[in-house]
Motif scaffolding. Structure first.
Motif, PDB file in Angstrom:
ATOM      1  N   UNK A  10       0.856  -1.191   0.000  1.00 39.63           N
ATOM      2  CA  UNK A  10       0.000   0.000   0.000  1.00 39.63           C
ATOM      3  C   UNK A  10       0.891   1.240   0.000  1.00 39.63           C
ATOM      4  N   UNK A  11       0.817   2.012  -1.056  1.00 37.68           N
ATOM      5  CA  UNK A  11       1.685   3.180  -1.165  1.00 37.68           C
ATOM      6  C   UNK A  11       0.971   4.421  -0.648  1.00 37.68           C
ATOM      7  N   UNK A  12       1.757   5.290  -0.025  1.00 34.67           N
ATOM      8  CA  UNK A  12       1.193   6.546   0.505  1.00 34.67           C
ATOM      9  C   UNK A  12       1.729   7.711  -0.310  1.00 34.67           C
ATOM     10  N   UNK A  13       0.857   8.653  -0.540  1.00 30.46           N
ATOM     11  CA  UNK A  13       1.168   9.853  -1.310  1.00 30.46           C
ATOM     12  C   UNK A  13       2.465  10.515  -0.863  1.00 30.46           C
ATOM     13  N   UNK A  14       3.308  10.820  -1.825  1.00 32.40           N
ATOM     14  CA  UNK A  14       4.507  11.613  -1.536  1.00 32.40           C
ATOM     15  C   UNK A  14       5.676  10.826  -0.977  1.00 32.40           C
ATOM     16  N   UNK A  15       5.447   9.548  -0.678  1.00 32.03           N
ATOM     17  CA  UNK A  15       6.537   8.780  -0.097  1.00 32.03           C
ATOM     18  C   UNK A  15       7.366   8.125  -1.199  1.00 32.03           C
TER      19      UNK A  15
END
Lengths: 571, 571
Positions: free
Chosen positions: B235-240
């Motif tokens: 699960x990817x998080x914005x801006x990371x």
């Protein structure tokens, strides 16, 4: 569980009981589904390392080395792959607990059932059927269920249109890529679209597909070289059955101008119709075919199944709606003989259609009629008159028999003479015209097309024979008869007999036309510039065509000198 | 952001500033990374519809039509694909907001940076570098970061080993599949393994890879025809920024017996070592190479970069550790000339190695020595004596020049005469031996290998010349000189001069050996059965070899009759 309830009685079924990767190509041919417009070899939905998937559209040829042209392997739309809880289902790995594929000839369905245990002990059940629609020739469907028997987890179902496919077998070890990508598009709710064009013949093939699941899912699309794949992901629960449907449609630029528009429109229509309706209409189309064509054998199930197997593949291979294509020697089932059309079609296949589906028979003959100019050109090239149908025929009607087959790695070659010598095909086509007309009484066909074929083929023979002073008869030298193991033979009985028949039959039809259809006769005579002198010549030839017959033994000699050949004990 | 900090100064960089699919193959060649053992064309990690990925192992040839044999395209390990929040990143679709690929010649790295906006408005940044390790010849590495700039969602990173690859260009439109799958395995924590075997030469190539992410992820493996892919999902998080590493190792059965064991062992070792160490050692190996080989140009950056570009690709193409391979005309960068070795290697490339890396130069010459028996066989076949190095050489050292090039679709062919006539290659190899010895003083090489080449090539020339009574000199008829536009010419100045040089030089070395290395001389004389009479004959020939020289004009005529050719104005 699900699929078995669909199946017909045992004497309609051909079954593959175990999975043997080394037999993939054998079953792919047996399990080909087609509708005369398109054929799809019976490759596994899951893919395999040993199969040879093939998708062939009748009439979609592309030039190839050695064999002039071949049916071009088009994008494969069978592809349905599953990643179950992060484990890709691969029959070649893990353990197969159950496996069965069944060709239901009554309904025109190929079904697959397997239970598979992966390395982690996860057991998955998979069942589906596929069809190539007999009514809607631009439609195919796959439908099935997947059950995670003993585990929960994320499920990924992938449905691809794969244009990274090749023709094989032209030259050993070489693959030919006939299609080049022209467009791909993720149509989101409307599925995915792939369009490719054959490199040299320039025919566009459009394919669209849409994958549907019985549960809500996340959707994404994957792109690879010449391939587009819809990917649906959902959380699967142990023991639950998840249904999937893959709708596929296709058009080529042989059929319509705007390939994409029609392919996508067809897809929308069929998805709206739904799989139940599509299945029902497909099965009922097959029902009708079997009403016309089934032959029942009592007391011998193997014979019953075998006969139906042959009928099934014949029905699948003809397209009554397209009179510019014919049935290749290997139909739409594979790449043998490069998709070329031989005498087999007129002599061995056509009778079946004449008596069960005369519209299809007429289309097959019209394929020859449309190529009559090419046959005239073939005759001219070889120095003859009239129409010489080629030994191997494809899209243009010009001769496509290879002159030489060889292994470019070893340099060994074999000279092929059939294209230059196996002339009996010309009479075979004429014979087929007569056969069709006699059986159907299709006067309109005879007058507009059939008679012209009969006369132009007769004219070919009249130019092909030569007068033998010693025999005081017309002879035909240097041919190959149906027995292809003897080349350059003189007066092959089959060839001579059929030539005599062809000319005589033409004369018969001339008489009939003169008497009953004066207008047609006048028109035809004028069109092909046929003089009374030429007709008189034909009569002389027909009456004096040499047939190698021995009065004493009452035997016909296969060709001159055949009886003097050394006896070889091959036992 | 990340990758740019890695890069060297501008005069070390070759940059592709925009993405132009139609230039894919151009940049793939320019951006090839190699280490003399393996070469990987600079194809996109993401794949493309227009590229031609190529992976070539030096010496891994397989028979092919027309050209006898070719470097066989091996499984492609570059493949890294991303599906970001259910959207596959495809540079050909969507919008490219930023794009740059850079070849850093100082460090031997190819980097890629792009920012891409998909149809849903999702913007993703991707940066990575790749290397083909200069020290560890069985290792490659890709490393980078992926940033979902304006969205959260599931991220899928896929890392494949793809053996569904082909050689192209042998015959137009045909592809040749040299490798057949022999094994694939999901090694779980140890990554994935793929092994294939070349069909006719029977060489196994094993490749293993492991994909690592900087965050915990779900892992699965996908199988397709001849392809295995590791799939990691998180699960990817914005801006990371998410880091990935792809470790790749490879062995062939040319190197080791147990290909799988070594490939997997190497993978474990390199994964344990980690990417930082691998990068550091790779860069420092390149540093050493440049210390030996860099040429600095002040005040002209284009010239500086261009020169370094040539040096870079030369360094990449030699393998000092394998003296059974040489550098093909197109190195390990593509399939041009089918990976064959020409005189270019000895005359144009070897000098660079003689003065910057004599070990590599020695290996290149040893390739010729190992093929000396084949060169003897080539001479015998053509009716000559001594050793005739083939115009085109590959694995066996036998002649591999095609006799004829053609288009099997049109039937047009062009006869190729270079294999039969371009004999100056024989003297070129002798010249290279002398050049190497003079520059390095490598006595051991001269005595064990070099002298034998010099003498056997001289012997070839002595059998190749013929005495011309009119000219009262030895002449060489019917050759092709370096100017290949004139075939079947007599007394080509380059050929005659080099032949004279070759025999004279052999005589010089004989004298030197006689005087200084009696043992070696006795052994060699015996081995190649060289008599005093033959040596006397060589002297006569060397002293009387005709050179087309005009005293009046002081011009050497390229070949007999050249000055009489009609002047053509091509301006």
């Amino acid at each position: 569980m699900y699929i078995d309830t669909l199946l017909s009685e045992a004497d309609w079924l051909i079954t593959e009981e175990d999975y043997h990767p080394e037999k993939s190509q054998f079953y792919e041919t047996l399990f080909t589904l087609a509708n005369g417009y398109v054929g799809a070899r019976g490759s596994l939905e899951q893919g395999s390392q040993t199969g040879s998937p093939g998708t062939y559209f009748a009439g979609v040829y592309d030039p190839t080395p050695v064999f002039f042209t071949e049916l071009a392997n088009a994008p494969n739309w069978l592809n349905v792959k599953i990643v179950a809880n992060n484990e890709s289902i691969e029959l070649e790995k893990g353990r197969i607990l159950e496996y069965k594929r069944t060709l239901d000839m009554k309904k025109g369905l190929l079904t697959q059932i397997f239970r598979w245990e992966g390395a982690k002990g996860q057991i998955t059940r998979f069942e589906d059927y596929r069809l190539v629609h007999l009514n809607y020739k631009h439609v195919a469907l796959l439908k099935g269920v997947i059950v995670p028997e003993n585990y929960d987890g994320p499920f990924v179902v992938k449905s691809g249109l794969n244009g990274y496919v090749f023709n094989t077998g032209v030259i050993e070890q070489l693959l030919i890529k006939h299609f080049k990508l022209t467009e791909y598009e993720d149509r989101e709710a409307e599925g995915v679209y792939l369009e490719m064009k054959s490199r040299l013949s320039g025919i566009s093939v459009g394919e669209a597909s849409k994958l549907k699941l019985s549960v809500p899912s996340e959707r994404s699309v994957e792109i690879d070289v010449d391939k587009i794949t819809e990917v649906l992901t959902f959380e699967a629960k142990k023991g639950q059955a998840y249904e999937f449907e893959k709708y596929v449609t296709f058009y080529t630029s042989r059929d319509v101008e705007d390939v994409k528009f029609h392919t996508l429109k067809e897809l929308n229509t069929r998805v709206d119709q739904g799989s139940e309706v599509l299945l029902r209409e497909h099965v009922s189309a097959w029902e009708q075919k079997w009403l016309d064509a089934d032959v029942k054998i009592h007391g011998d199930e193997v014979a019953q199944r075998s006969l139906r197997f042959n009928i099934f593949h014949l029905i699948q291979s003809a397209n009554e709606d397209d009179d510019r294509v014919s049935i290749p020697a290997k139909a739409l089932h594979g790449e043998g003989y490069r998709g070329h059309i031989f005498w087999d079609t007129e002599i061995f296949m056509l009778p079946f259609f004449i008596y069960t589906n005369p519209r299809a028979a007429r289309s097959l003959l019209m394929y020859r009629y449309h190529n009559l100019d090419a046959a005239r050109e073939n005759a001219r090239i070889q120095g003859y008159k009239g129409a010489q149908f080629p030994w191997e025929s494809a899209d243009t009607g010009l001769e496509t028999t290879p002159k030489e087959l060889g292994n470019p790695l070893t340099g060994e070659t074999v000279r092929i003479w059939t294209g230059e010598e196996e002339h009996h095909i010309v009479a075979d086509v004429a014979y087929a015209v007569d056969h069709y007309y006699v059986a159907t009484g299709d006067e309109q066909f005879l007058l507009k097309y059939g008679a012209e074929i009969l006369l132009e083929t007769a004219r070919f023979w009249a130019s092909r024979v030569q007068y033998d002073d010693r025999k005081k008869a017309y002879v035909i030298k240097k041919v190959i008869g149906p027995d292809e193991f003897h080349e350059h033979v003189d007066n092959n009985i089959y060839t001579n007999y059929m030539a005599k028949w062809n000319i005589s039959k033409a004369l018969e039809y001339i008489d009939r036309l003169k008497q009953k259809h004066t207008d047609s006769w006048d028109k035809l005579k004028k069109k092909i510039v046929l003089s009374s002198r030429e007709i008189r010549e034909w009569k002389t030839i027909a009456n004096n065509l040499y047939l190698p017959y021995d009065e004493k033994t009452k035997l016909y000699e296969e060709f001159e000198g055949y009886f003097k050949l050394k006896e070889i004990d091959i036992s």
